[in-house]
Design a protein around this motif. Structure first.
Motif, mmCIF file in Angstrom:
data_model
loop_
_atom_site.group_PDB
_atom_site.id
_atom_site.type_symbol
_atom_site.label_atom_id
_atom_site.label_comp_id
_atom_site.label_asym_id
_atom_site.label_seq_id
_atom_site.Cartn_x
_atom_site.Cartn_y
_atom_site.Cartn_z
ATOM 1 N N ASP A 53 0.831 -1.207 0.000
ATOM 2 C CA ASP A 53 0.000 0.000 0.000
ATOM 3 C C ASP A 53 0.866 1.257 0.000
ATOM 4 O O ASP A 53 0.598 2.211 -0.733
ATOM 5 C CB ASP A 53 -0.925 0.009 1.222
ATOM 6 C CG ASP A 53 -2.022 -1.047 1.117
ATOM 7 O OD1 ASP A 53 -2.244 -1.550 -0.011
ATOM 8 O OD2 ASP A 53 -2.644 -1.359 2.145
ATOM 9 N N SER A 56 2.430 1.766 -3.386
ATOM 10 C CA SER A 56 1.479 2.339 -4.333
ATOM 11 C C SER A 56 1.309 3.837 -4.125
ATOM 12 O O SER A 56 1.181 4.601 -5.085
ATOM 13 C CB SER A 56 0.123 1.640 -4.205
ATOM 14 O OG SER A 56 0.236 0.265 -4.513
ATOM 15 N N LYS A 164 -5.307 2.243 -5.192
ATOM 16 C CA LYS A 164 -6.127 1.085 -4.826
ATOM 17 C C LYS A 164 -5.986 0.016 -5.893
ATOM 18 O O LYS A 164 -6.260 0.251 -7.059
ATOM 19 C CB LYS A 164 -7.594 1.495 -4.686
ATOM 20 C CG LYS A 164 -8.553 0.345 -4.421
ATOM 21 C CD LYS A 164 -8.264 -0.341 -3.103
ATOM 22 C CE LYS A 164 -9.289 -1.425 -2.815
ATOM 23 N NZ LYS A 164 -8.985 -2.146 -1.559
ATOM 24 N N ASP A 165 -5.566 -1.184 -5.491
ATOM 25 C CA ASP A 165 -5.459 -2.299 -6.429
ATOM 26 C C ASP A 165 -6.858 -2.711 -6.843
ATOM 27 O O ASP A 165 -7.519 -3.492 -6.174
ATOM 28 C CB ASP A 165 -4.730 -3.477 -5.788
ATOM 29 C CG ASP A 165 -4.564 -4.634 -6.768
ATOM 30 O OD1 ASP A 165 -4.284 -5.752 -6.311
ATOM 31 O OD2 ASP A 165 -4.721 -4.406 -7.990
ATOM 32 N N SER A 166 -7.330 -2.145 -7.958
ATOM 33 C CA SER A 166 -8.702 -2.398 -8.396
ATOM 34 C C SER A 166 -8.783 -3.718 -9.152
ATOM 35 O O SER A 166 -8.985 -3.751 -10.365
ATOM 36 C CB SER A 166 -9.185 -1.239 -9.272
ATOM 37 O OG SER A 166 -9.132 -0.038 -8.564
ATOM 38 N N ASP A 178 -16.786 -2.071 -2.205
ATOM 39 C CA ASP A 178 -15.504 -1.392 -2.028
ATOM 40 C C ASP A 178 -15.624 -0.016 -2.692
ATOM 41 O O ASP A 178 -15.579 0.112 -3.909
ATOM 42 C CB ASP A 178 -14.398 -2.219 -2.692
ATOM 43 C CG ASP A 178 -13.000 -1.642 -2.443
ATOM 44 O OD1 ASP A 178 -12.915 -0.454 -2.072
ATOM 45 O OD2 ASP A 178 -12.021 -2.377 -2.622
ATOM 46 N N MET A 180 -13.607 2.475 -2.985
ATOM 47 C CA MET A 180 -12.463 2.900 -3.785
ATOM 48 C C MET A 180 -12.488 2.232 -5.154
ATOM 49 O O MET A 180 -12.174 2.856 -6.167
ATOM 50 C CB MET A 180 -11.169 2.563 -3.045
ATOM 51 C CG MET A 180 -9.944 3.244 -3.617
ATOM 52 S SD MET A 180 -10.047 5.039 -3.400
ATOM 53 C CE MET A 180 -8.383 5.515 -3.847
ATOM 54 N N TRP A 181 -12.861 0.955 -5.162
ATOM 55 C CA TRP A 181 -12.998 0.236 -6.428
ATOM 56 C C TRP A 181 -14.054 0.911 -7.302
ATOM 57 O O TRP A 181 -13.849 1.152 -8.488
ATOM 58 C CB TRP A 181 -13.402 -1.208 -6.125
ATOM 59 C CG TRP A 181 -13.322 -2.153 -7.297
ATOM 60 C CD1 TRP A 181 -12.315 -2.999 -7.604
ATOM 61 C CD2 TRP A 181 -14.330 -2.348 -8.317
ATOM 62 N NE1 TRP A 181 -12.603 -3.715 -8.735
ATOM 63 C CE2 TRP A 181 -13.837 -3.334 -9.199
ATOM 64 C CE3 TRP A 181 -15.572 -1.795 -8.563
ATOM 65 C CZ2 TRP A 181 -14.551 -3.772 -10.305
ATOM 66 C CZ3 TRP A 181 -16.294 -2.226 -9.681
ATOM 67 C CH2 TRP A 181 -15.780 -3.208 -10.529
ATOM 68 N N SER A 184 -12.862 4.404 -8.550
ATOM 69 C CA SER A 184 -11.832 4.276 -9.585
ATOM 70 C C SER A 184 -12.456 3.964 -10.933
ATOM 71 O O SER A 184 -12.108 4.571 -11.960
ATOM 72 C CB SER A 184 -10.825 3.180 -9.203
ATOM 73 O OG SER A 184 -10.188 3.475 -7.989
#
Length: 388
Positions: A53, A56, A164-166, A178, A180-181, A184
């Motif tokens: 995190d 990133s 954010k790892d989408s 989620d 953030m997902w 994004s």
């Protein structure tokens, strides 16, 4: 700017301007961003405490820093009067390199599907092709707000995907839970819509050049350029900038024979800003109406930096305007001189800060050279107005 720039050579011919250096630094930082995002650099530097995190966030910070330099080099170029052809070529190229590198890195991480990148890259190839066709015809296609908004949304979406790892695994309910997902992807979808719309906007503007509109390719009734919608759009932008700055405009024209003034005055409401124009086709008129020293014309030539600057200065004083732009050159098909082939053009812009001149070498027919000259003169005036 200080008055010591009056009648000085333009800096447009210089390569290593601060703005161009910033642009090149931006390109050189792209590999740094990619390495920060995809490589296991915490292990390389013995920093196991740096989690994915945090890595990133570092990558996102580097991306934001690189993106901000886009504003910086534009500001430096205009505020210092150092808008160069090299900068005009490299600045948009640097943006595309950054965006493409970021998108490809996100694919490698599995955070973004390849079809998203395909849509964006396809748009860039198509628009670049349209611009090449337009440039070959001596036509400028002004960027619309669609393209600018597209760039902003793409940049924001890339930052969100870096933070954010989408990932695309899991159910729809899990994904939507989620925030953030969801955010994004909402921003990325808006960017994709604007990507397609801006591409269609470019194609629509160039429909005659591409043979998609009535009358086929340009070269018929619009060959003179004054009636061309893109030239009209550029003239409107100049008038808007002048109106916003509270400035008045004037022109001094030789080879264009009044086409620049015609393009400006064709825009409704131009009387608020345009003071007038002088068509100084003959050298005697340049001297008689614009106070160009005959010895300058005799020693440097009617097509020269010195003459263009003197024309702009004379037009500003005679017309009583704040900003005056001049153009002198060889439109052809004859008239070439040693060291000055057909298509040689000198442009100048003068205001209370001084004068700035630019040399251009255009190709094409006589009418294409004249139209390209008008376009360059309007761009020069717009640069001067925006530099304020």
């Amino acid at each position: 700017m200080s008055g010591d720039r009056r009648l000085n050579p333009t800096s447009a011919g210089r390569l290593w301007t601060p703005a161009n250096i910033v642009t090149l630094v931006r390109i050189c930082l792209v590999p740094v961003f990619v390495a920060a995002l995809v490589s296991p650099w915490p292990q390389w530097f013995g920093l196991p405490q740096v989690a994915d995190d945090a890595k990133s966030l570092v990558a996102a910070g580097i991306f934001i820093l690189i993106s901000c330099t886009d504003w910086l080099d534009g500001y430096l170029a205009r505020s210092r009067g150092e808008v160069t052809d090299f900068g005009k070529f490299m600045d948009p190229l640097a943006d595309k390199i950054l965006v493409c590198a970021a998108l490809l890195a996100l694919i490698e991480l599995g955070a973004l599907p390849s079809w998203v990148v395909l849509v964006i890259l396809a748009r860039e190839f198509i628009v670049s092709g349209v611009r090449m066709v337009a440039a070959n015809e001596g036509v400028v296609i002004a960027a619309s707000w669609y393209g600018k908004a597209k760039t902003v949304f793409q940049m924001v979406a890339i930052v969100l995907f870096c933070v954010k790892d989408s990932h695309m695994a899991g159910s729809v309910h899990a994904a939507l839970s989620d925030w953030m997902w969801t955010l994004s992807w909402l921003v990325m979808l808006v960017a994709l819509v604007l990507t397609v719309v801006s591409m269609l906007d470019y194609i629509a503007k160039a429909r005659r050049l591409l043979g998609l509109g009535r009358g086929g390719r340009a070269g018929g009734g619009d060959v003179a350029g004054v009636a061309d919608e893109e030239l009209s759009r550029l003239a409107a932008a100049v008038l808007d900038a002048a109106r916003a700055a509270g400035r008045t405009l004037g022109t001094a024209e030789s080879l264009t024979g009044g086409l620049a003034a015609a393009a400006l005055t064709a825009v409704p409401g131009s009387s608020e800003t345009v003071r007038g124009g002088v068509v100084s086709y003959a050298s005697a008129v340049k001297s008689g109406l614009l106070d160009v020293d005959p010895s300058v014309i005799a020693s440097k030539g009617a097509v020269s930096r010195e003459t263009a600057l003197a024309m702009a200065k004379g037009a500003r004083e005679r017309l009583g305007c704040d900003v005056a732009v001049s153009m002198t050159g060889i439109a052809g098909p004859g008239g070439a001189e040693p060291g000055k082939p057909v298509g040689t053009v000198w442009l100048a812009c003068c205001d209370e800060r001084g004068g700035r001149a630019e040399h251009r070498l255009f190709s094409g027919t006589r009418e294409q050279v004249r139209r390209q000259t008008v376009r360059a003169a309007l761009e020069l005036a717009l640069d001067a107005l925006e530099a304020r």
